[in-house]
Design an enzyme around this catalytic site. Structure first.
Site, PDB file in Angstrom:
ATOM      1  CG  HIS A  20      39.756  41.855  41.264  1.00 29.26           C
ATOM      2  ND1 HIS A  20      40.383  40.785  41.682  1.00 29.26           N
ATOM      3  CD2 HIS A  20      38.583  42.834  41.684  1.00 29.26           C
ATOM      4  CE1 HIS A  20      40.292  41.031  42.598  1.00 29.26           C
ATOM      5  NE2 HIS A  20      39.429  41.337  43.366  1.00 29.26           N
ATOM      6  CG  ASP A 115      42.241  38.592  39.496  1.00 25.58           C
ATOM      7  OD1 ASP A 115      42.456  38.152  40.268  1.00 25.58           O
ATOM      8  OD2 ASP A 115      41.695  39.818  39.263  1.00 25.58           O
TER       9      ASP A 115
END
Ligand code: UDP
Length: 456
Positions: A20, A115
Site C-alpha cells: 500500500h 488509502d
C-alpha cells in the site's frame, strides 16, 4: 509583479503495509515533479522502521500518527480485527490533532489522499475542513466486485456458481476474491475491502493505481460514478517514462533487502534463465505447500531466485538446496524491480499481489500465477485469461499446488508456446504502461487535471 503562490500541499496516507505504501509514495513523487509539495502520513511504528532501514527515505517528509501500537505495529496486535479497530479509533484522534497542529502553524493543506482501506480518514479530513481523495491500491475489476458486495447487489455467501459485474467477463465463483467466494474467515479484512466505499461520495477525487487500456471497460463504468483519476502504474519513473531522473526506487523497504547478493548472483546467470519467485510481504504458505514449491523449483530445468521472508524460513525443507547449491538463491527480501528488470530473469512465479502483477507487466516479464488469497485469485484470472500474460498453476482438491504442476507451468512459460505468447503480450502492455505515465499519456493527464483541480 505576478503574485507568488506557495506550492500546493497534499498529504498522502497509505495503509501501513509495503504493497500500500509503494503506490502512494510513487504518486507523491509524481505530484512533486509537478510542483506540488507532499507529505507522507504513516504510523509512528512504521515511521520508526523506515528510518531504521532506509537511508534514502529521509528525503520524504513524514507526518507520524499513532495507530495505538507505537511499539510493535500490526504484528503486536492480538488479531487483525483488534488492530483495524484500534487504528480507526486512535488514528482518527491522532490524525485530527496533527492536522490541526499544522493548520495552527499556518500550513494550508489542499488535500488529503487516503488509502481506501481507511475510509474513516475522510471523516477526519472533513472535520479539519480539508478536501479528501480515496486511493484504491487494488485492480479496478476487483474493486468493482467489492462495490457490488458493499451495495448488496451481490449477497454473501454466494448463492450461484458465477458472478457478473460490469466491465468483467462472467467469473466462476471460485475466481472471485477469496473474501467473496469464501465468506466468513478473516472478518476484519473482508469488511475492510468491502467498506472501501464508505464515505466515497464525500471524497472529491477517487484515484486508482492502474492504467486505462488494462482495465478500460471497468474504468469507463466507474467514471460514471466518481471523479475517477487513473494514475498508474506507479512504478518509479526510471522503469517507465524516465522523466523523473532521481526516481529509481520505491525508496522505502519495510524489510531490509539483500540487494547486492541478488544482483551479483543474477549477473552470473544466462539471459532469461531464472525464475524469480515471491509471495509478497504478507502471504503465508502452508508448510506442505512450501515443500512442494521447494521441490518443484529443484526439479525444474531452471535457476531460481526465491524471496522467503524470515517469518516463513523455518518451513523450508532442511537442506533441500544442498545437492544443487548453484541452482538457486534464497533471500529474505530483494529490490523486486531491479530483479524483474534484470536480463537473467525469464519469468515471475508470483502470488499475484496487484503491485507485483503491474510491475511484471510493466517490465515485460511473463508470469506463473500462484494466488494465495484475497484479490490475488481474481488477478490470476486476469493474468491468464484477460491480459494473456501468464499461466495459472492449478491446485489440487486440498488447495495445494503440487511440484509436477509447478514444473510443467514453469517449463511452459520459460520454453513453450504459451510462454512466447505471454511474453509478446507483456511487451504490448509494457509499451502501453509507459505511454500512460509519459508526458501527455492518459495517467499523466489525469494527474495534471487533479493538480489543476487543487487550485479551484
Ligand atoms: N517487494 C519487494 N521485494 C520483495 C518482495 C516484494 O520490493 O522481495 C515489493 C514489490 O515490488 C511490491 C510489494 O513489495 O511493490 C508487494 O506488493 P504486492 O501488491 O505485490 O503484494 P503484497 O505484499 O501486498 O501481498
Amino acid at each position: 509583479m505576478a503574485q507568488q503562490h506557495k506550492p500546493r500541499h497534499v498529504l498522502l496516507f497509505p495503509f501501513p503495509a509495503q504493497g500500500h505504501m509503494n503506490p502512494l509514495i510513487q504518486f507523491a513523487k509524481r505530484l512533486n515533479s509537478k510542483g506540488v509539495k507532499t507529505t507522507l502520513i504513516t504510523t509512528i511504528y512504521t515511521s520508526n522502521s523506515i528510518l531504521a532501514h532506509n537511508t534514502s527515505a529521509t528525503s520524504i517528509d513524514i507526518l507520524s500518527v499513532s495507530d495505538g501500537f507505537d511499539e510493535g505495529g500490526y504484528a503486536s496486535a492480538d488479531s487483525s480485527e483488534t488492530y483495524l479497530d484500534t487504528f480507526r479509533k486512535v488514528g482518527s484522534q491522532s490524525l485530527l490533532n496533527e492536522l490541526k497542529k499544522l493548520q495552527s502553524q499556518g500550513e494550508k493543506i489542499d488535500a488529503v489522499i487516503y488509502d481506501a482501506f481507511m475510509p474513516w480518514v475522510m471523516d477526519v479530513v472533513i472535520e479539519a475542513g480539508i478536501k479528501g481523495g480515496a486511493f484504491f491500491t487494488q485492480a479496478c475489476g476487483v474493486n468493482n466486485i467489492y462495490y457490488h458486495v458493499y451495495k448488496g447487489y451481490i449477497s454473501l455467501p454466494l448463492s450461484s456458481n458465477s458472478v457478473t459485474v460490469p466491465g468483467l467477463p462472467t467469473l466462476e465463483s471460485w475466481e472471485t476474491p477469496s473474501f467473496v467466494h469464501n465468506y466468513g474467515p478473516y472478518p476484519g479484512w473482508s469488511q475492510t475491502v468491502f467498506n472501501q466505499f464508505d464515505n466515497i461520495d464525500k471524497a472529491t477525487w477517487v484515484f486508482t493505481n492502474t492504467f486505462y487500456e488494462l482495465e478500460e471497460q471497468v474504468i469507463e463504468w466507474m467514471k460514471k460514478m466518481w471523479n475517477l483519476k487513473v494514475i498508474g502504474p506507479t512504478l518509479p519513473s526510471m522503469y517507465l517514462d524516465k522523466q523523473i531522473e532521481e526516481d529509481t526506487d520505491y525508496g522505502i523497504n519495510l524489510i531490509k533487502a539483500n540487494h547486492s547478493e541478488c544482483i551479483n548472483w543474477l549477473n552470473d546467470k544466462p539471459k532469461e534463465s531464472v525464475v524469480y519467485v515471491s509471495f509478497g510481504s504478507a502471504a503465508r504458505l502452508e508448510p506442505e505447500q512450501m515443500e512442494e514449491v521447494a521441490l518443484g523449483l529443484i526439479n525444474s530445468d531452471t535457476n531460481f531466485l526465491w524471496v522467503v521472508r524470515a517469518d516463513e524460513e523455518e518451513k523450508l525443507p532442511k537442506g533441500f538446496l544442498d545437492t544443487k547449491p548453484e541452482k538457486g538463491l534464497i533471500v529474505a527480501w530483494c529490490k523486486q524491480l531491479e530483479v524483474l528488470a534484470h536480463e537473467s530473469v525469464g519469468c515471475f512465479l508470483t502470488h499475484c499481489g496487484f503491485n507485483s502483477t503491474l510491475e511484471s507487466i510493466s517490465l515485460g516479464v511473463p508470469l506463473v500465477a500462484m494466488p494465495q488469497w484475497t484479490d490475488q485469485i481474481t488477478n490470476a484470472k486476469c493474468i491468464e485469461d484477460i491480459w494473456g500474460v501468464g499461466i495459472r498453476v492449478k491446485a489440487d482438491e486440498k488447495g495445494i499446488v503440487r511440484r509436477e504442476n509447478l514444473v510443467s507451468c514453469i517449463n511452459e512459460i520459460m520454453e513453450g508456446e504459451r510462454g512466447l505468447v505471454a511474453r509478446k503480450n507483456t511487451i504490448k502492455w509494457k509499451e502501453l504502461a509507459k505511454k500512460s505515465v509519459d508526458q501527455g499519456g492518459k495517467s499523466d493527464k489525469d494527474i495534471d487535471t487533479f493538480v489543476s483541480e487543487l487550485v479551484n
